[in-house]
Design a protein around this motif. Structure first.
Motif, PDB file in Angstrom:
ATOM      1  N   UNK A  87      -5.883  19.111   1.772  1.00 53.36           N
ATOM      2  CA  UNK A  87      -4.938  18.051   1.443  1.00 53.36           C
ATOM      3  C   UNK A  87      -5.696  16.882   0.815  1.00 53.36           C
ATOM      4  N   UNK A  88      -5.176  16.388  -0.310  1.00 58.69           N
ATOM      5  CA  UNK A  88      -5.759  15.239  -0.989  1.00 58.69           C
ATOM      6  C   UNK A  88      -5.065  13.978  -0.479  1.00 58.69           C
ATOM      7  N   UNK A  89      -5.858  13.035   0.029  1.00 56.13           N
ATOM      8  CA  UNK A  89      -5.324  11.748   0.474  1.00 56.13           C
ATOM      9  C   UNK A  89      -5.659  10.714  -0.599  1.00 56.13           C
ATOM     10  N   UNK A  90      -4.629   9.992  -1.036  1.00 59.28           N
ATOM     11  CA  UNK A  90      -4.811   8.920  -2.019  1.00 59.28           C
ATOM     12  C   UNK A  90      -4.242   7.644  -1.427  1.00 59.28           C
ATOM     13  N   UNK A  91      -4.998   6.569  -1.524  1.00 57.90           N
ATOM     14  CA  UNK A  91      -4.551   5.258  -1.052  1.00 57.90           C
ATOM     15  C   UNK A  91      -4.540   4.328  -2.257  1.00 57.90           C
ATOM     16  N   UNK A  92      -3.388   3.731  -2.517  1.00 59.70           N
ATOM     17  CA  UNK A  92      -3.253   2.764  -3.602  1.00 59.70           C
ATOM     18  C   UNK A  92      -2.763   1.455  -2.997  1.00 59.70           C
ATOM     19  N   UNK A  93      -3.460   0.369  -3.268  1.00 53.93           N
ATOM     20  CA  UNK A  93      -3.112  -0.931  -2.696  1.00 53.93           C
ATOM     21  C   UNK A  93      -2.949  -1.951  -3.816  1.00 53.93           C
ATOM     22  N   UNK A  94      -1.998  -2.846  -3.623  1.00 50.30           N
ATOM     23  CA  UNK A  94      -1.740  -3.897  -4.602  1.00 50.30           C
ATOM     24  C   UNK A  94      -2.396  -5.198  -4.166  1.00 50.30           C
ATOM     25  N   UNK A  95      -3.237  -5.720  -5.006  1.00 50.49           N
ATOM     26  CA  UNK A  95      -3.831  -7.034  -4.828  1.00 50.49           C
ATOM     27  C   UNK A  95      -4.621  -7.181  -3.528  1.00 50.49           C
ATOM     28  N   UNK A  96      -5.162  -6.061  -3.030  1.00 47.17           N
ATOM     29  CA  UNK A  96      -5.985  -6.072  -1.825  1.00 47.17           C
ATOM     30  C   UNK A  96      -7.086  -5.028  -2.004  1.00 47.17           C
ATOM     31  N   UNK A  97      -8.318  -5.384  -1.759  1.00 44.72           N
ATOM     32  CA  UNK A  97      -9.383  -4.374  -1.846  1.00 44.72           C
ATOM     33  C   UNK A  97      -9.257  -3.373  -0.697  1.00 44.72           C
ATOM     34  N   UNK A  98      -9.668  -2.154  -0.944  1.00 46.37           N
ATOM     35  CA  UNK A  98      -9.689  -1.124   0.105  1.00 46.37           C
ATOM     36  C   UNK A  98     -11.112  -1.087   0.637  1.00 46.37           C
ATOM     37  N   UNK A  99     -11.271  -1.515   1.886  1.00 45.44           N
ATOM     38  CA  UNK A  99     -12.599  -1.573   2.498  1.00 45.44           C
ATOM     39  C   UNK A  99     -12.810  -0.361   3.393  1.00 45.44           C
ATOM     40  N   UNK A 100     -14.071  -0.139   3.775  1.00 44.57           N
ATOM     41  CA  UNK A 100     -14.400   0.997   4.642  1.00 44.57           C
ATOM     42  C   UNK A 100     -13.725   0.898   6.006  1.00 44.57           C
ATOM     43  N   UNK A 101     -13.336  -0.293   6.431  1.00 50.93           N
ATOM     44  CA  UNK A 101     -12.644  -0.471   7.714  1.00 50.93           C
ATOM     45  C   UNK A 101     -11.314   0.281   7.750  1.00 50.93           C
ATOM     46  N   UNK A 102     -10.683   0.434   6.589  1.00 48.26           N
ATOM     47  CA  UNK A 102      -9.379   1.094   6.542  1.00 48.26           C
ATOM     48  C   UNK A 102      -9.459   2.537   7.040  1.00 48.26           C
ATOM     49  N   UNK A 103     -10.544   3.236   6.749  1.00 49.56           N
ATOM     50  CA  UNK A 103     -10.658   4.646   7.122  1.00 49.56           C
ATOM     51  C   UNK A 103     -10.622   4.838   8.635  1.00 49.56           C
ATOM     52  N   UNK A 104     -11.076   3.828   9.394  1.00 50.14           N
ATOM     53  CA  UNK A 104     -11.034   3.906  10.856  1.00 50.14           C
ATOM     54  C   UNK A 104      -9.601   3.826  11.377  1.00 50.14           C
TER      55      UNK A 104
ATOM     56  N   UNK B  90       0.826  -1.199   0.000  1.00 47.55           N
ATOM     57  CA  UNK B  90       0.000   0.000   0.000  1.00 47.55           C
ATOM     58  C   UNK B  90       0.868   1.259   0.000  1.00 47.55           C
ATOM     59  N   UNK B  91       0.383   2.273  -0.684  1.00 44.96           N
ATOM     60  CA  UNK B  91       0.994   3.598  -0.634  1.00 44.96           C
ATOM     61  C   UNK B  91      -0.109   4.583  -0.286  1.00 44.96           C
ATOM     62  N   UNK B  92       0.155   5.437   0.715  1.00 40.89           N
ATOM     63  CA  UNK B  92      -0.793   6.485   1.100  1.00 40.89           C
ATOM     64  C   UNK B  92      -0.109   7.823   0.885  1.00 40.89           C
ATOM     65  N   UNK B  93      -0.727   8.669   0.067  1.00 39.14           N
ATOM     66  CA  UNK B  93      -0.181   9.987  -0.217  1.00 39.14           C
ATOM     67  C   UNK B  93      -1.009  11.081   0.408  1.00 39.14           C
ATOM     68  N   UNK B  94      -0.334  12.159   0.816  1.00 40.68           N
ATOM     69  CA  UNK B  94      -0.970  13.365   1.330  1.00 40.68           C
ATOM     70  C   UNK B  94      -0.391  14.523   0.527  1.00 40.68           C
ATOM     71  N   UNK B  95      -1.195  15.110  -0.361  1.00 44.50           N
ATOM     72  CA  UNK B  95      -0.723  16.180  -1.234  1.00 44.50           C
ATOM     73  C   UNK B  95      -1.529  17.452  -0.991  1.00 44.50           C
ATOM     74  N   UNK B  96      -0.864  18.535  -0.566  1.00 47.58           N
ATOM     75  CA  UNK B  96      -1.593  19.783  -0.310  1.00 47.58           C
ATOM     76  C   UNK B  96      -2.002  20.477  -1.609  1.00 47.58           C
ATOM     77  N   UNK B  97      -2.880  21.457  -1.477  1.00 47.93           N
ATOM     78  CA  UNK B  97      -3.283  22.255  -2.637  1.00 47.93           C
ATOM     79  C   UNK B  97      -2.039  22.883  -3.253  1.00 47.93           C
TER      80      UNK B  97
END
Length: 165
Positions: A135-152, A59-66
């Motif tokens: 800030x824009x948050x982007x989550x990219x995951x390899x071979x794993x679904x991103x479920x709503x549980x992740x946001x917690x 997984x890669x999580x990015x935080x990019x400001x305006x």
């Protein structure tokens, strides 16, 4: 949300809070990258979570400001974080965005509008949402679904994690 504010002090790292999973909650290795601008300001932070120490990035999580140039993508082009995931996987496939779906997700008492990006490479899951501080948050995951549980699991990481020593 109180953690979605700009910090008043000027740290050596980013001038915004970085929202991600705590490295202590992840069983593998964590790497962090800062995107510097020519004037020395931080134009973004991305965190690479490698599953179980070297079996490949999960997984890669990015935080990019305006204003971050990494946010400027042409329609159909993949987000910066997906590109970083492909680089880490040494995958040189030509991947494009083939669809976008907005989904409401509850994070505690707050409602997020999450954009789920459908990519031409079906093994990559990708979601994005805008924070209240721009800030824009982007989550990219390899071979794993991103479920709503992740946001917690998402929380602000301590500024000390990004200070230069």
């Amino acid at each position: 949300m109180s953690f979605l504010r700009r910090r008043s002090a000027t740290p050596a790292g980013p001038e915004f809070d970085v929202l991600a999973m705590d490295p202590g909650d992840w069983p593998g290795n964590l790497g962090a990258g800062l995107l510097p601008a020519p004037d020395g300001t931080c134009q973004g932070v991305f965190l690479r979570y490698d599953l179980f120490g070297g079996r490949g990035p999960a997984m890669i999580i990015g935080n990019l400001p305006e204003g971050s140039p990494a946010r400027e993508v042409v329609e159909g082009e993949i987000p910066f974080e997906v590109g970083q995931l492909l680089l880490a996987l040494e995958n040189d496939e030509d991947v494009t965005v083939v669809g976008v779906e907005d989904t409401p997700v509850l994070q505690g008492d707050n409602l997020l509008i999450v954009r789920r990006l459908k990519l031409s490479e079906s093994r990559i899951s990708c979601v994005q949402f805008d924070r209240s501080d721009g800030v824009l948050v982007t989550i990219a995951a390899w071979d794993r679904p991103i479920t709503d549980d992740l946001y917690a699991l998402l929380k602000p990481l301590p500024a000390e994690l990004f200070q230069q020593g």
